[in-house]
Design a protein around this motif. Structure first.
Motif, short mmCIF file in Angstrom:
data_model
loop_
_atom_site.label_atom_id
_atom_site.label_comp_id
_atom_site.label_asym_id
_atom_site.label_seq_id
_atom_site.Cartn_x
_atom_site.Cartn_y
_atom_site.Cartn_z
N VAL A 55 0.91 -1.22 0.18
CA VAL A 55 -0.10 0.06 0.06
C VAL A 55 0.87 1.26 0.09
O VAL A 55 0.63 2.26 -0.83
CB VAL A 55 -0.93 0.25 1.30
CG1 VAL A 55 -1.44 1.36 1.49
CG2 VAL A 55 -1.92 -0.94 0.93
N ARG A 56 2.13 1.31 0.94
CA ARG A 56 2.90 2.32 0.96
C ARG A 56 3.44 2.77 -0.50
O ARG A 56 3.55 3.67 -0.90
CB ARG A 56 3.74 2.32 1.95
CG ARG A 56 3.48 2.48 3.43
CD ARG A 56 4.08 2.69 4.38
NE ARG A 56 5.21 1.30 4.56
CZ ARG A 56 4.55 0.36 5.34
NH1 ARG A 56 3.40 0.49 5.97
NH2 ARG A 56 5.26 -0.64 5.57
N ASP A 57 4.01 1.34 -1.12
CA ASP A 57 4.37 1.65 -2.54
C ASP A 57 3.64 2.32 -3.42
O ASP A 57 4.12 3.10 -4.36
CB ASP A 57 5.06 0.28 -3.06
CG ASP A 57 6.33 -0.31 -2.11
OD1 ASP A 57 7.07 0.39 -1.48
OD2 ASP A 57 6.65 -1.48 -2.08
N LEU A 58 2.24 1.83 -3.41
CA LEU A 58 1.38 2.27 -4.48
C LEU A 58 1.01 3.67 -4.12
O LEU A 58 0.96 4.34 -5.32
CB LEU A 58 0.11 1.37 -4.15
CG LEU A 58 -1.16 1.73 -5.29
CD1 LEU A 58 -0.73 1.71 -6.56
CD2 LEU A 58 -2.20 1.02 -4.85
N ARG A 61 4.01 5.66 -5.60
CA ARG A 61 3.98 5.62 -7.07
C ARG A 61 2.80 6.85 -7.57
O ARG A 61 3.12 7.51 -8.43
CB ARG A 61 3.65 4.34 -7.52
CG ARG A 61 4.93 3.52 -7.63
CD ARG A 61 4.59 2.26 -8.39
NE ARG A 61 4.82 1.38 -7.32
CZ ARG A 61 3.99 0.01 -7.27
NH1 ARG A 61 3.20 -0.14 -8.36
NH2 ARG A 61 4.36 -0.68 -6.62
N LEU A 62 1.69 6.75 -6.75
CA LEU A 62 0.50 7.56 -7.07
C LEU A 62 1.07 8.79 -7.13
O LEU A 62 0.62 9.82 -7.61
CB LEU A 62 -0.78 7.22 -6.46
CG LEU A 62 -1.48 6.09 -6.75
CD1 LEU A 62 -2.66 5.59 -6.06
CD2 LEU A 62 -1.78 6.27 -8.23
N ARG A 63 1.70 9.40 -5.69
CA ARG A 63 2.27 10.64 -5.46
C ARG A 63 3.14 11.00 -6.68
O ARG A 63 3.19 12.29 -7.21
CB ARG A 63 2.69 10.76 -4.23
CG ARG A 63 1.85 10.85 -3.15
CD ARG A 63 2.56 11.15 -1.71
NE ARG A 63 1.64 10.57 -0.74
CZ ARG A 63 2.12 9.65 0.03
NH1 ARG A 63 3.28 8.90 -0.25
NH2 ARG A 63 1.34 9.10 0.93
N ALA A 66 1.32 11.77 -9.73
CA ALA A 66 0.41 13.04 -9.69
C ALA A 66 1.32 14.27 -9.82
O ALA A 66 1.10 15.27 -10.42
CB ALA A 66 -0.21 13.23 -8.25
N ARG A 67 2.65 13.99 -9.04
CA ARG A 67 3.69 15.38 -9.03
C ARG A 67 4.01 15.43 -10.48
O ARG A 67 4.15 16.59 -11.06
CB ARG A 67 4.92 14.94 -8.33
CG ARG A 67 5.90 15.99 -8.17
CD ARG A 67 6.88 15.66 -7.02
NE ARG A 67 6.31 15.49 -5.85
CZ ARG A 67 6.43 14.43 -4.96
NH1 ARG A 67 7.21 13.08 -5.56
NH2 ARG A 67 5.97 14.04 -4.01
N GLY A 68 4.35 14.43 -11.18
CA GLY A 68 4.87 14.59 -12.72
C GLY A 68 3.80 15.34 -13.62
O GLY A 68 3.93 16.03 -14.34
#
Length: 193
Positions: A55-58, A61-63, A66-68
């Motif tokens: 969950v932390r890895d996901l 990756r989502l952050r 979103a940042r990109g």
């Protein structure tokens, strides 16, 4: 000692031995059960730990995604603002279009700078705060933004069509009757028919 006495002693010894064996078996079963329960707790703990890590890895990756996306959007907005600033510089000095283009360019630069500084989390936090303070204005802005996006999408699809291409006429459900088969109404027939 008689045979009956020896048989009783042997029976007593067998019962004691069976009782001791049963006690040892019970202890062994308790130990096996305890070990199995400990192993089950360990496996459950490892599964929870692995699920938490996934969950932390996901989330990470989502952050990052979103940042990109936010950085790309800010770059695009900055490019549009630069283009508007170029239009404003080339417009005649007293033109209302010049001041509107300059204002739009300035707003675009400020928005791009805000996105670079605050990121998506800051933008979402500010939107939530605004929506709590002024729900009517927020909903009105959302409707207006939806209309603008819809119009832009419609304009984009119309622009994609070539101007010399006309849409096809809709197909008719029934073919027209041929002239010979059309019924005659109120007209007299030729003589002798």
């Amino acid at each position: 000692m008689s045979d009956v006495g020896r048989a009783q002693q042997t029976g007593q010894a067998a019962r004691e031995q069976a009782s001791a064996t049963a006690g040892q078996a019970g202890q062994a079963a308790g130990q096996v059960g305890g070990v199995a329960a400990e192993k089950a707790r360990n496996v459950a703990g490892q599964a929870r730990e692995q699920a938490g890590t996934a969950v932390r890895d996901l989330q990470g990756r989502l952050r990052e995604e979103a940042r990109g996306q936010t950085e790309r959007f800010a770059g695009t907005m900055r490019q549009w603002a630069d283009d508007l600033a170029g239009l404003a510089e080339n417009a005649p000095g007293d033109s209302p279009a010049r001041s509107m283009a300059a204002q739009a360019a300035d707003g675009g630069h400020r928005a791009a700078d805000y996105l670079d500084k605050q990121g998506l989390e800051g933008l979402l936090g500010d939107l939530q705060s605004f929506a709590r303070r002024r729900p009517g204005a927020f909903l009105g802005g959302a409707v207006l933004a939806g209309l603008v996006v819809g119009r832009l999408a419609k304009a984009g699809t119309q622009q994609g069509r070539s101007p010399d291409r006309q849409p096809a006429a809709p197909a008719r459900d029934e073919a027209p009757l041929p002239p010979a088969a059309a019924p005659r109404v109120g007209l007299p027939g030729p003589p002798g028919v």
